[in-house]
Each structure stands twice: as C-alpha cells, then as structure tokens.
Design a protein around this motif. Structure first.
Motif, PDB file in Angstrom:
ATOM      1  N   PRO A  42       0.567  -1.394  -0.162  1.00  0.00           N
ATOM      2  CA  PRO A  42       0.006  -0.030  -0.129  1.00  0.00           C
ATOM      3  C   PRO A  42       1.422   1.404   0.188  1.00  0.00           C
ATOM      4  O   PRO A  42       0.410   1.824  -0.585  1.00  0.00           O
ATOM      5  N   ASP A  43       1.967   1.362   1.096  1.00  0.00           N
ATOM      6  CA  ASP A  43       3.169   1.866   0.489  1.00  0.00           C
ATOM      7  C   ASP A  43       3.701   2.784  -0.674  1.00  0.00           C
ATOM      8  O   ASP A  43       3.937   3.837  -1.218  1.00  0.00           O
ATOM      9  N   LEU A  44       3.661   1.603  -1.491  1.00  0.00           N
ATOM     10  CA  LEU A  44       3.667   1.939  -2.756  1.00  0.00           C
ATOM     11  C   LEU A  44       3.161   2.567  -3.592  1.00  0.00           C
ATOM     12  O   LEU A  44       4.127   3.273  -4.455  1.00  0.00           O
ATOM     13  N   ASP A  45       2.063   2.522  -3.256  1.00  0.00           N
ATOM     14  CA  ASP A  45       1.285   2.895  -3.971  1.00  0.00           C
ATOM     15  C   ASP A  45       1.130   4.843  -3.606  1.00  0.00           C
ATOM     16  O   ASP A  45       0.366   5.543  -4.737  1.00  0.00           O
ATOM     17  N   LEU A  46       1.528   5.007  -2.810  1.00  0.00           N
ATOM     18  CA  LEU A  46       1.539   6.486  -2.799  1.00  0.00           C
ATOM     19  C   LEU A  46       2.775   7.326  -3.645  1.00  0.00           C
ATOM     20  O   LEU A  46       1.876   8.521  -3.618  1.00  0.00           O
ATOM     21  N   TYR A  47       2.710   6.997  -4.326  1.00  0.00           N
ATOM     22  CA  TYR A  47       4.075   7.684  -5.108  1.00  0.00           C
ATOM     23  C   TYR A  47       4.055   7.154  -6.756  1.00  0.00           C
ATOM     24  O   TYR A  47       4.109   5.959  -6.698  1.00  0.00           O
ATOM     25  N   LYS A  48       4.490   7.813  -7.492  1.00  0.00           N
ATOM     26  CA  LYS A  48       4.709   7.035  -8.940  1.00  0.00           C
ATOM     27  C   LYS A  48       5.572   6.417  -8.676  1.00  0.00           C
ATOM     28  O   LYS A  48       6.588   6.765  -8.783  1.00  0.00           O
ATOM     29  N   LYS A  49       5.789   4.746  -9.362  1.00  0.00           N
ATOM     30  CA  LYS A  49       7.069   4.234  -9.433  1.00  0.00           C
ATOM     31  C   LYS A  49       7.600   4.372 -10.812  1.00  0.00           C
ATOM     32  O   LYS A  49       7.408   4.583 -11.715  1.00  0.00           O
ATOM     33  N   PRO A  50       9.340   3.875 -10.468  1.00  0.00           N
ATOM     34  CA  PRO A  50      10.196   3.889 -11.953  1.00  0.00           C
ATOM     35  C   PRO A  50       9.486   2.821 -12.334  1.00  0.00           C
ATOM     36  O   PRO A  50       9.224   1.741 -12.199  1.00  0.00           O
ATOM     37  N   PHE A  51       9.660   3.468 -14.518  1.00  0.00           N
ATOM     38  CA  PHE A  51       9.711   1.894 -15.165  1.00  0.00           C
ATOM     39  C   PHE A  51      10.487   0.920 -15.138  1.00  0.00           C
ATOM     40  O   PHE A  51      10.669  -0.212 -14.825  1.00  0.00           O
ATOM     41  N   VAL A  52      11.587   1.237 -14.693  1.00  0.00           N
ATOM     42  CA  VAL A  52      13.546   1.004 -14.888  1.00  0.00           C
ATOM     43  C   VAL A  52      14.222   0.911 -13.789  1.00  0.00           C
ATOM     44  O   VAL A  52      14.491   2.744 -13.856  1.00  0.00           O
ATOM     45  N   VAL A  53      14.715  -0.102 -12.911  1.00  0.00           N
ATOM     46  CA  VAL A  53      15.248   0.753 -12.170  1.00  0.00           C
ATOM     47  C   VAL A  53      17.176  -0.205 -11.829  1.00  0.00           C
ATOM     48  O   VAL A  53      16.541  -1.235 -12.814  1.00  0.00           O
ATOM     49  N   TYR A  54      17.811   0.258 -11.760  1.00  0.00           N
ATOM     50  CA  TYR A  54      19.218  -0.885 -10.977  1.00  0.00           C
ATOM     51  C   TYR A  54      19.770  -0.150 -10.097  1.00  0.00           C
ATOM     52  O   TYR A  54      20.069   0.468  -9.563  1.00  0.00           O
ATOM     53  N   ASP A  55      20.584  -1.178  -9.007  1.00  0.00           N
ATOM     54  CA  ASP A  55      21.436  -0.234  -7.686  1.00  0.00           C
ATOM     55  C   ASP A  55      22.682  -0.212  -8.137  1.00  0.00           C
ATOM     56  O   ASP A  55      23.448  -0.383  -9.539  1.00  0.00           O
ATOM     57  N   HIS A  56      23.105   0.201  -7.614  1.00  0.00           N
ATOM     58  CA  HIS A  56      24.564   0.480  -7.063  1.00  0.00           C
ATOM     59  C   HIS A  56      25.924  -0.913  -6.827  1.00  0.00           C
ATOM     60  O   HIS A  56      27.207  -0.329  -7.120  1.00  0.00           O
ATOM     61  N   GLU A  57      25.692  -1.483  -6.963  1.00  0.00           N
ATOM     62  CA  GLU A  57      26.160  -3.161  -7.135  1.00  0.00           C
ATOM     63  C   GLU A  57      26.970  -3.251  -9.077  1.00  0.00           C
ATOM     64  O   GLU A  57      27.357  -3.223  -9.343  1.00  0.00           O
ATOM     65  N   GLU A  58      25.930  -1.916  -9.297  1.00  0.00           N
ATOM     66  CA  GLU A  58      26.013  -1.543 -11.038  1.00  0.00           C
ATOM     67  C   GLU A  58      26.729  -0.278 -11.538  1.00  0.00           C
ATOM     68  O   GLU A  58      27.024  -0.400 -12.713  1.00  0.00           O
ATOM     69  N   GLY A  59      25.939   0.465 -10.583  1.00  0.00           N
ATOM     70  CA  GLY A  59      26.748   1.128 -11.374  1.00  0.00           C
ATOM     71  C   GLY A  59      26.509   2.127 -10.192  1.00  0.00           C
ATOM     72  O   GLY A  59      26.372   2.622  -9.451  1.00  0.00           O
ATOM     73  N   ASN A  60      26.870   3.987 -10.811  1.00  0.00           N
ATOM     74  CA  ASN A  60      26.417   5.247  -8.985  1.00  0.00           C
ATOM     75  C   ASN A  60      25.624   6.191 -10.009  1.00  0.00           C
ATOM     76  O   ASN A  60      25.014   7.169  -8.860  1.00  0.00           O
ATOM     77  N   ALA A  61      25.375   6.152 -11.241  1.00  0.00           N
ATOM     78  CA  ALA A  61      24.907   7.164 -12.177  1.00  0.00           C
ATOM     79  C   ALA A  61      24.030   7.234 -13.169  1.00  0.00           C
ATOM     80  O   ALA A  61      25.215   6.990 -13.891  1.00  0.00           O
ATOM     81  N   ILE A  62      22.793   7.257 -13.092  1.00  0.00           N
ATOM     82  CA  ILE A  62      22.491   6.985 -14.558  1.00  0.00           C
ATOM     83  C   ILE A  62      22.508   7.985 -15.220  1.00  0.00           C
ATOM     84  O   ILE A  62      22.090   9.255 -14.768  1.00  0.00           O
ATOM     85  N   SER A  63      22.542   7.768 -16.607  1.00  0.00           N
ATOM     86  CA  SER A  63      23.176   8.741 -17.638  1.00  0.00           C
ATOM     87  C   SER A  63      21.642   9.089 -18.902  1.00  0.00           C
ATOM     88  O   SER A  63      21.455   7.352 -19.446  1.00  0.00           O
ATOM     89  N   GLY A  64      21.141   9.905 -18.412  1.00  0.00           N
ATOM     90  CA  GLY A  64      19.576   9.411 -19.366  1.00  0.00           C
ATOM     91  C   GLY A  64      19.927   9.444 -20.778  1.00  0.00           C
ATOM     92  O   GLY A  64      21.461   9.446 -21.728  1.00  0.00           O
TER      93      GLY A  64
END
Length: 573
Positions: free
Chosen positions: A458-480
């Motif tokens: 229920p708390d997840l639905d309070l805000y718009k959810k991202p379409f795509v995610v990755y964590d900082h085991e893969e990288g440090n800052a997403i470049s659009g």
C-alpha cells in the motif's frame, strides 16, 4: 588512597598526555598553505565531498582527528590499495558509497599537505567530528545488491570517433562537454556545450566556438563541483525563422534578486541558476551574434543537484498544443545532503521538479515568460505555489526524452543517492517520491541518506513508481538516453542509456504497454574485440552522456573526461 598508587596514576596520566601531544599531527597553519589547500579542495574534492555534508563520497571534516597524515596521504595517492590493504575504515566507506575515488598520485606532497591543512583547520575551527561508519543494523535496512544483476544481451555495437574537444586551459576534467544538439537545419552539423561557458559548432571533424557566454554574462560560474557552468541548451523548434535558443547556466550570487529562492538564515548559498533566451541576428550564422534576455532566476541552497536538462518536445507541428513549450529539470539542490529535506517535495518549492513554461508568454510573476494554462497546478489558489511545476519528487532529474512512436511519452532519469538509479515515465502532476522513496524502497534522508528499507505494497502506491531501476552494485549515476528510431535495425524501439561513472551502456525494450522493464547491457566491439568505454578512454570515471539526432538517426556517446564524441555506427547480434 596510598600515596604510591596516586603517584603512579599521576605519572601515567602525564605520560599519556605527553604521548598524545607529541603524536598529534601538526599541519601547517600559515595562511598561504591553508589558502592553497582550500583552492585545491574546491577544485578537486568538493564535487564529491563536503566538510560536513555527504555527497558522492563521505564528508571529510574530522578525518584529520582519526587518521594520521601518512595514512591520509596513502589513501589519497592510492585509494584502491588503501581499501584492500591498510584501512578498514576505507573499506567500510567503500561498502557504504560503493565506489572508489580516483587516484591523486599525480599531486605533489606539499599540495596534499595543504589540502589536509585546510581540512584540519576547518575541522578545528568548526569542531567537526568524523562521520561514523557504523552500519545500520536495523532489521529493515538494506545494503549491497537490491535488484537482480544486469546481464549482457549479446547485442553488440561499434563506435566511431567523431571529434575530441580538449579541456580548456586551467579547467578540471570534472567540467567539460555535456549536452549535444543537432543543428536545426538538419545538415548534420552538431553543437555541444562545455560547462566552462562555451558552445562549440562541429562541422565534420572541425570544431569552432559558436558562443562563449562569458562574453555576455559577467558573473558566470563554472565550479566548484561537477554541476555548475552551462547546464544544458536547446533550440526553439522554429529556430530557423526566429533564431531563438535557450540556455541554463550558473552565476555567482552577488545580491541579484531571484524569482524563486530556497534559502534560510542558516543557508547562505552563493550560486544561482538562470534560464535565458538568446536571439541570433541570422539563424544560419556559424557563430552567435545577437542579444539575450533573462527569463527566470533560481536561488538554491547548495551547489549540488541544480539545473539539469532543458528541452522542447522535438518534431511537433505548429498546431500542436505542446509546440514551443519548454521543459527543464531542477534537482533537490543538495537539500537532503545537508539534512534539510523540508526544503523540497512540495508545491511551494521548485527543488526536485520538472518545470514547464511558455517562453513566448508573459503571465509569470516576472512577466518574462508564460505559464501554460494546461500546467497541472496552474489553478492553485495559494500564491506560494510554483505553478511552473509539471511533476515533482525527484532527487536529480538528469535528462529528459520523449518516446515519439508512443505519442511522445515523456521519460526522465533520476540519479540516486547511494542505492537506486531510476528511469521514470513522467505523468503530468505526478509525485515521484523523493526524499521519501528511492526506487521502490523507503528512505529517511535525515537519518541516513545512504540506506533504504522495504515498504509495504500500500505504501508503494503513494507515489509514482519508476519504470526501470538498477542498484549501485551496477553503477553509480544513471545517464539519460533516447528511444532509438534510426536505421540500425537492432536498436529499434530501444531506450539507450548508460551509467555516468563507469560508462556501461544499457538498453530497455520500449513498447506501448511498457510490459518489459528488464535492463540489458550492450557490448562494445572495436577492431573485432570486445572492449569498454573505460578502456577506450583510458579512465576509471567517464562522465558519460548520450545524445541523439532524430533527423539523421545518429546516436552519440560522449565522455566528458577525455572530451571525446563517438557515434554508434553498427549494431548487431
């Protein structure tokens, strides 16, 4: 107490005090050394570290109280070795921040000493204690891998060098080329902005200065940090007729009145961001000649996470209601790193927002531009509401793009703190959760901005959810990136993006239903062998950017660190 015991206690205490005194580090405190250290710290350290506030890395205030000069010099000269061999604290910091700072082995010993002298002076002057590196041991806290790993897809690309834009004399490699736009004529000419104030025009393999805004803006500011100077620019869709282009740039605050200001008595920021309109006398000229006017001035609490991408929706007809409306992103201004989350994430603050204006209108507070009647909060009656806001709840909305095959669906990347990187589908009026959410996790930035925790459905639905995610085991800052629409069949209907720091290139398949959010890694091939941008650029930190020319279908990869612009020329399985 027996006298002999009292004598022993006093003797031991005196000996301990003598030991502490003679083993305490004594850094030079003369003004010349400290000022040199401040200058070097500002130039090379401030982009990732504050003295009290966290950034990409830990705050450095107080560090001279717990590590010796030799330990600190070893850490600065060879961070990787310090983590592996000598410093358990450094290893714990790596576990928290998930990246190794670049080596400064080129720096002279006296320069390193001056930096440490400055840090030590500030530590003692402001009584700064070193940051704790104890892990959050609560059951709800998460660190390490939070999202399944990204796998290589088997899809290979080949890159061709277009041109290298050298760093300007006296500037750092942290500031360089960041935004590339095709010339509106569609003849293949490119323009690229250098954060240090110059926009270059590129004809083939030759670059020349199109505009140096320092000739027009007396208080232009490039540094400290990696996010000042020219932020972005774009051409008006009718540029060939009206000669208009738009630029976001930083200026040093010298008392200029801001249209919107996020400051308090305890936060005395010295930087402002300005959105300006530049009108050319002749649109086809290869160098700017004309005038400019200021549209909007923003005063934020910090150098960090300021003005980001600015863009018109490309390819619209003049009768489209969106034609000529200008979008731009602004980050949270570093407010969460300085423990002031209350400065953003509400409609009375431009921080952490994507904004939309009409440059040709006049119904804004200052009369210099218009606020579209279709903006989501334009009818709010509270006079404090920032009616330019289109969507909000972002930490650092870095790059904007539009998915043309799917009705110009708006896409924006959001750079995470120390856990999750996001690609969001932007809905008008949407709240994307920062600083209460990072990805699909909860976060409390006032308590610990580097740790996330699980939340209920229920708390997840309070805000718009991202379409795509990755964590900082893969990288440090997403470049659009951009949805590819060119002639390379293997890349069709793929949103191509990457990681700013390590330069890995990714894609996600895009369809009308957005039914697949799986990230795949692209393989770079050169001379028949698999390689990487790190190897091609011979650097550990790329400062990667992606650019796209919709008219020609050419997609470009930019690495700020070496100033190289490369074009994707082949794509195959």
């Amino acid at each position: 107490m027996p006298k002999i015991l009292l004598y022993i206690i006093i003797t031991v205490a005196v000996a301990l005090l003598i030991f502490i005194f003679f083993h305490k580090e004594h850094y030079p405190s003369d003004e010349k050394t400290v000022m040199q250290g401040k200058e070097i710290f500002t130039k090379y350290c401030l982009s990732c570290h504050g003295l009290k506030a966290e950034g990409f890395g830990p705050p450095l205030g107080g560090i001279t109280r717990i590590l010796s000069e030799n330990e600190l010099k070893a850490l600065i000269k060879n961070p990787s070795k310090a983590i592996e061999v000598t410093s358990s604290r450094a290893a714990r910091q790596y576990a928290r921040y998930k990246q190794v700072m670049p080596s400064f082995d080129w720096m002279k010993d006296e320069e390193v000493t001056s930096v440490l002298s400055y840090i030590h002076q500030q530590t003692e002057l402001n009584d700064i204690n070193p940051v704790s590196v104890k892990a959050d041991t609560t059951a709800a806290a998460f660190t390490g891998r939070l999202i399944p790993p990204i796998k290589k897809s088997g899809l290979k690309i080949e890159l061709e060098d277009v041109i290298q834009i050298p760093h300007l004399p006296g500037t750092t490699t942290d500031l360089g080329i960041v935004t590339l736009r095709p010339h509106p004529s569609g003849d293949g000419t490119l323009l690229v902005s250098d954060q240090n104030g110059i926009i270059y025009i590129i004809d083939g393999n030759r670059a020349s200065i199109f505009l140096n805004i320092c000739d027009y803006v007396k208080d232009f500011q490039n540094g400290p940090g990696i996010a000042t100077g020219i932020g972005s620019f774009d051409f008006h869709p009718d540029f060939l007729n009206n000669g208009l282009l738009y630029i976001l740039h930083a200026e040093t605050y010298k008392g200029q009145k801001a249209d919107y200001a996020i400051v308090t008595d305890s936060l005395k920021s010295v930087v402002q961001w300005v959105l300006s309109e530049w009108k050319m006398n002749h649109a086809n000229d290869r160098a700017f000649s004309g005038t400019y006017r200021e549209l909007l001035r923003l005063h934020a609490p910090n150098f960090a996470h300021g003005a980001q991408d600015l863009s018109f929706i490309p390819g619209l007809e003049k009768n489209d209601p969106e034609y000529g409306l200008l979008y731009f992103g602004y980050g949270d201004g570093g407010s969460n790193n300085i423990k002031h989350p209350e400065l953003g994430h509400h409609l009375k603050s431009f921080l952490g927002s994507i904004l939309r204006i009409d440059p040709s209108g006049h119904n804004s507070k200052n009369g210099n531009y218009g606020i579209p009647a279709t903006n989501p909060f334009v009818n709010e009656t509270d006079p404090g509401v920032v009616k330019e806001i289109y969507a909000f709840g972002f930490r650092n909305p870095h790059r904007l793009a539009w998915d043309k095959p799917n009705h110009n669906r708006m896409m924006a990347t959001d750079i995470g703190e120390s856990n999750i990187e996001e690609l969001n589908i932007i809905e008008k009026g949407g709240d994307y959760g920062w600083p209460s959410r990072e990805g699909n996790f909860g976060i409390n930035t006032k308590k610990d901005p580097k740790t996330v925790y699980k939340i209920s459905e229920p708390d997840l639905d309070l805000y718009k959810k991202p379409f795509v995610v990755y964590d900082h085991e893969e990288g440090n800052a997403i470049s659009g990136g951009y949805v590819y629409e060119g002639d390379l069949t293997a890349l069709k209907d793929k949103y191509i993006f990457g990681d700013i720091v390590n330069g890995r290139l990714f894609y996600v398949n895009v369809n009308p239903a957005l039914s697949d959010s799986t990230i795949h890694e692209l393989t770079i091939v050169r001379d028949g062998k698999e390689t990487s941008l790190k190897e091609m650029s011979n650097t550990k930190r790329l400062h990667l950017r992606i650019a796209y020319d919709r008219r020609t279908g050419n997609m470009y990869v930019i690495s700020k660190m070496d100033g190289m612009i490369r074009r994707i020329v082949k794509a195959y399985n």
